[in-house]
Design a protein around this motif. Structure first.
Motif, PDB file in Angstrom:
ATOM      1  N   PHE A   1      38.384  -4.880   3.837  1.00 39.46           N
ATOM      2  CA  PHE A   1      39.819  -5.078   4.104  1.00 39.46           C
ATOM      3  C   PHE A   1      40.351  -6.358   3.456  1.00 39.46           C
ATOM      4  O   PHE A   1      41.464  -6.770   3.730  1.00 39.46           O
TER       5      PHE A   1
ATOM      6  N   ARG B   1      39.250   5.885   4.198  1.00 41.59           N
ATOM      7  CA  ARG B   1      40.715   5.923   4.064  1.00 41.59           C
ATOM      8  C   ARG B   1      41.225   4.646   3.412  1.00 41.59           C
ATOM      9  O   ARG B   1      42.109   4.668   2.551  1.00 41.59           O
ATOM     10  N   GLU B   2      40.632   3.515   3.793  1.00 42.16           N
ATOM     11  CA  GLU B   2      41.065   2.223   3.243  1.00 42.16           C
ATOM     12  C   GLU B   2      40.800   2.164   1.736  1.00 42.16           C
ATOM     13  O   GLU B   2      41.659   1.742   0.960  1.00 42.16           O
TER      14      GLU B   2
ATOM     15  N   ARG C   1      43.644   1.777  -1.024  1.00 44.39           N
ATOM     16  CA  ARG C   1      43.649   0.471  -1.683  1.00 44.39           C
ATOM     17  C   ARG C   1      43.183   0.547  -3.140  1.00 44.39           C
ATOM     18  O   ARG C   1      43.776  -0.073  -4.020  1.00 44.39           O
TER      19      ARG C   1
END
Ligand code: HEM
Length: 201
Positions: free
Chosen positions: A32, A131-132, A136
């Motif tokens: 993240f 999903r990230e 991204r």
């Protein structure tokens, strides 16, 4: 997706014994981070491969799973290898990647279960990370992030199957302790390895 720990006492022990180590590792992983680009993701997956490959080989060599557990269908290093190819590494480059030699010991059935708990549980968080990475970095199962979605739509079912397997083992108090120690050692070895590869935040 919380399996019922009440019904599987060793699962209760595992959660209590590893929660703090999970949080610690999760905080340091760069999924993240704003600094994570495709190049950093590739380095991170190289480090994952350097841990999963020898650890899964050790699980296979230990022969500590029972006949009713299909370890081969749960191996993740082949998918990591496929991802590294998709991210641009040649077969030769993958073969030369650094490999972790400081692995948790797998010398009995309880230690094998503890290691498996960590590797199987990690597929749950994979669903969030998948999903990230898709949003991204535009990475998905076809172009370098198949590992994060290794069981796809079967993730929940395969986790529940693993918990059922865990619950079907008869373990005395000492063996339950050994399962938890092995799970803790797996988190610890993985964290130290990732740190040594300089891929943590
Ligand atoms: C940033 C990275 C990570 C995130 C965001 C994450 C997130 C999660 C989440 C949300 C769950 C619970 C899923 C649910 O109950 O539905 C979970 C479970 C778990 N994760 Fe992670 N995770 C991460 C990394 C890891 C890593 C690197 C490992 C180990 C190699 C790991 C091992 C586990 C285990 C063993 C469980 C099962 C806990 C249980 O229900 O007994 N996770 N993770």
């Amino acid at each position: 997706m919380q399996a019922k720990a009440r019904e599987v006492p060793v699962l209760q022990d595992l959660r209590a014994g590893t929660a703090e180590l999970h949080i610690r590792l999760e905080r340091q992983l760069p999924f993240f981070s704003d600094l994570l680009d495709t190049n950093a993701f590739q380095r991170l997956m190289q480090a994952y491969y350097g841990f999963y490959m020898p650890l899964e080989n050790a699980l296979l060599a230990s022969d500590m799973t029972s006949a009713d557990f299909d370890l081969v269908s749960r191996l993740k290093a082949p998918t990591l290898c496929k991802d590294l190819h998709a991210l641009g590494l040649s077969a030769e480059a993958i073969e030369c990647l650094p490999i972790c030699h400081s692995l948790p010991a797998i010398n009995c059935r309880p230690t094998c279960l503890g290691v498996l708990y960590v590797l199987e549980g990690a597929t749950l968080g994979g669903q969030i990370l998948r999903r990230e990475m898709a949003s991204r970095l535009g990475l998905n199962a076809d172009n370098g992030a198949a590992f994060l979605d290794i069981y796809g739509a079967d993730t929940g079912r395969r986790w529940r199957d693993f918990i059922a397997y865990l619950g079907s083992r008869s373990l005395d108090t000492g063996e339950r302790g050994a399962v938890v120690m092995a799970a803790r050692a797996t988190f610890g070895c993985f964290e130290r390895w990732l740190e040594s590869r300089e891929v943590l935040i």
